[in-house]
Design an enzyme around this catalytic site. Structure first.
Site, PDB file in Angstrom:
ATOM      1  N   ALA A   7      -5.430   5.649   2.658  1.00  0.00           N
ATOM      2  CA  ALA A   7      -4.754   6.935   2.830  1.00  0.00           C
ATOM      3  C   ALA A   7      -5.666   7.829   3.648  1.00  0.00           C
ATOM      4  O   ALA A   7      -6.887   7.617   3.687  1.00  0.00           O
ATOM      5  CB  ALA A   7      -4.475   7.555   1.470  1.00  0.00           C
ATOM      6  N   GLY A  50      -5.328   2.305   0.257  1.00  0.00           N
ATOM      7  CA  GLY A  50      -3.893   2.213   0.562  1.00  0.00           C
ATOM      8  C   GLY A  50      -3.575   1.089   1.539  1.00  0.00           C
ATOM      9  O   GLY A  50      -2.442   0.598   1.569  1.00  0.00           O
ATOM     10  N   GLU A  97      -3.290  -1.880  -0.522  1.00  0.00           N
ATOM     11  CA  GLU A  97      -2.088  -1.714  -1.352  1.00  0.00           C
ATOM     12  C   GLU A  97      -0.801  -1.938  -0.558  1.00  0.00           C
ATOM     13  O   GLU A  97       0.150  -2.523  -1.066  1.00  0.00           O
ATOM     14  CB  GLU A  97      -2.100  -0.307  -1.986  1.00  0.00           C
ATOM     15  CG  GLU A  97      -3.185  -0.185  -3.060  1.00  0.00           C
ATOM     16  CD  GLU A  97      -3.426   1.249  -3.503  1.00  0.00           C
ATOM     17  OE1 GLU A  97      -3.820   2.078  -2.655  1.00  0.00           O
ATOM     18  OE2 GLU A  97      -3.197   1.554  -4.686  1.00  0.00           O
ATOM     19  N   GLU A 152     -11.242   3.549  -4.094  1.00  0.00           N
ATOM     20  CA  GLU A 152     -10.827   4.864  -4.618  1.00  0.00           C
ATOM     21  C   GLU A 152     -11.751   5.415  -5.692  1.00  0.00           C
ATOM     22  O   GLU A 152     -12.033   6.619  -5.711  1.00  0.00           O
ATOM     23  CB  GLU A 152      -9.390   4.788  -5.174  1.00  0.00           C
ATOM     24  CG  GLU A 152      -8.307   4.689  -4.116  1.00  0.00           C
ATOM     25  CD  GLU A 152      -8.003   3.256  -3.711  1.00  0.00           C
ATOM     26  OE1 GLU A 152      -8.821   2.343  -4.002  1.00  0.00           O
ATOM     27  OE2 GLU A 152      -6.950   3.034  -3.101  1.00  0.00           O
TER      28      GLU A 152
END
Ligand code: DAK
Length: 258
Positions: free
Chosen positions: A64, A109, A112, A132
């Site tokens: 992200a 992300g 993911e 994270e």
């Protein structure tokens, strides 16, 4: 689209997340474009396999967008979460088969979004991590759920708690990726797998995908009932008749349903 490229040929769509200046990190604008793109693709009958990759040679998706998150309020974080949930769940449940062509960093992300695809093929330079916890958050795009389902609880916990970065071979060894190929051959390898899938009954493949996805969210007895329902649906198709007749007549089948 500013951050996404879409090319369609021979029933295969290539979606490229293309923000090279941020190593293809996912900001809200990119997630919005991804949602729009997937919404369009899920309606298209001329697309049966979707390849997802990152622009450039260094990164698939570097996570992200940290610069967008750093000063975000809880309300803005929530808006981003909803946007991402929509994109990731749509990706996971597309009627088409999705293959992540992981061509470099797949961090946070990025790992993911690759896990929300049906299949992952990585180039030799790919690197995976869930960093994270090192940023004071936890994987929030499905990482705690999908990683554990793919590689098991113990390995998922190790990767998430340590933030360790693993290379493509290790990702393959633990079952996070299906295959590792030289970077120059990555898209060809994805297309070759796509073509093997395209030879088979399109509707049957979609039903199998739905049964696998739904079954993993329930117990075996219910999963088997879902499989039976999907199996029954496949008996209503042209492809079932043609596939079995072709076998008995010793000729190649012409499968058309999707
Ligand atoms: N966000 C924003 N910019 C990024 C970025 C990222 N994730 N990753 C890289 N960039 C930018 C860098 O800031 C740099 O920009 P400039 O300084 O040139 O302007 C440019 O891309 C090139 O990066 P580097 O100079 O760092 O390149 P290196 O080759 O030295 O290193 C690297 C590459 C990928 C190892 C490094 O950039 C890196 O560690 N990047 C961060 C990786 C990371 O920690 N990713 C995880 C992010 S956390 C949420 C749910 C989930 C999440 C968020 C919200 N909600 C429910 C709301 C998910 C969070 C994450 O993914």
């Amino acid at each position: 689209m500013e951050n996404l490229r879409l090319e369609v040929a021979e029933q295969i769509a290539l979606v490229t997340i293309d923000r090279p200046r941020a190593l293809n990190a996912l900001n809200s604008a990119t997630l919005r474009e991804l949602n729009d793109c997937l919404r369009e693709l899920e309606q298209r009958k001329d697309v049966r396999v979707i390849l997802l990759t990152g622009g450039g040679e260094k990164s698939f998706v570097a996570g992200a967008d940290i610069s967008e998150m750093v000063n975000a309020t809880p309300a803005e974080g929530r808006a981003m979460a909803l946007l991402a949930d929509e994109a990731f769940c749509r990706l996971e449940n597309m009627p088409q088969v999705t293959i992540a062509a992981v061509n470099g960093y797949a961090l946070g992300g990025g790992c993911e979004i690759a896990m929300a695809c049906d299949i992952r093929i990585a180039s030799e330079n790919a690197k995976f991590a869930q960093p994270e916890c090192g940023l004071g958050i936890l994987p929030g795009f499905g990482g705690t759920q999908r990683l554990a389902r793919l590689v098991g609880k113990g390995r998922a916990k190790e990767l998430i708690f340590t933030c360790d970065r693993i290379d493509a071979q290790e990702a393959w060894r633990i079952g996070l990726v299906n295959k590792v190929v030289p970077q120059a051959e990555l898209l060809d390898a994805c297309r070759a797998m796509a073509r093997r899938i395209l030879k088979n009954g399109g509707y049957a493949v979609t039903l199998a995908k739905q049964a696998i996805n739904a079954g993993l969210d329930t117990d075996l007895a219910n999963g088997l009932k879902m499989e039976a329902d999907a199996f029954a649906l496949s008996f209503s198709t042209h492809d079932k008749k043609e596939g079995m007749t072709a076998f008995l007549e010793k000729r190649p089948a012409e499968l058309t349903d999707f």
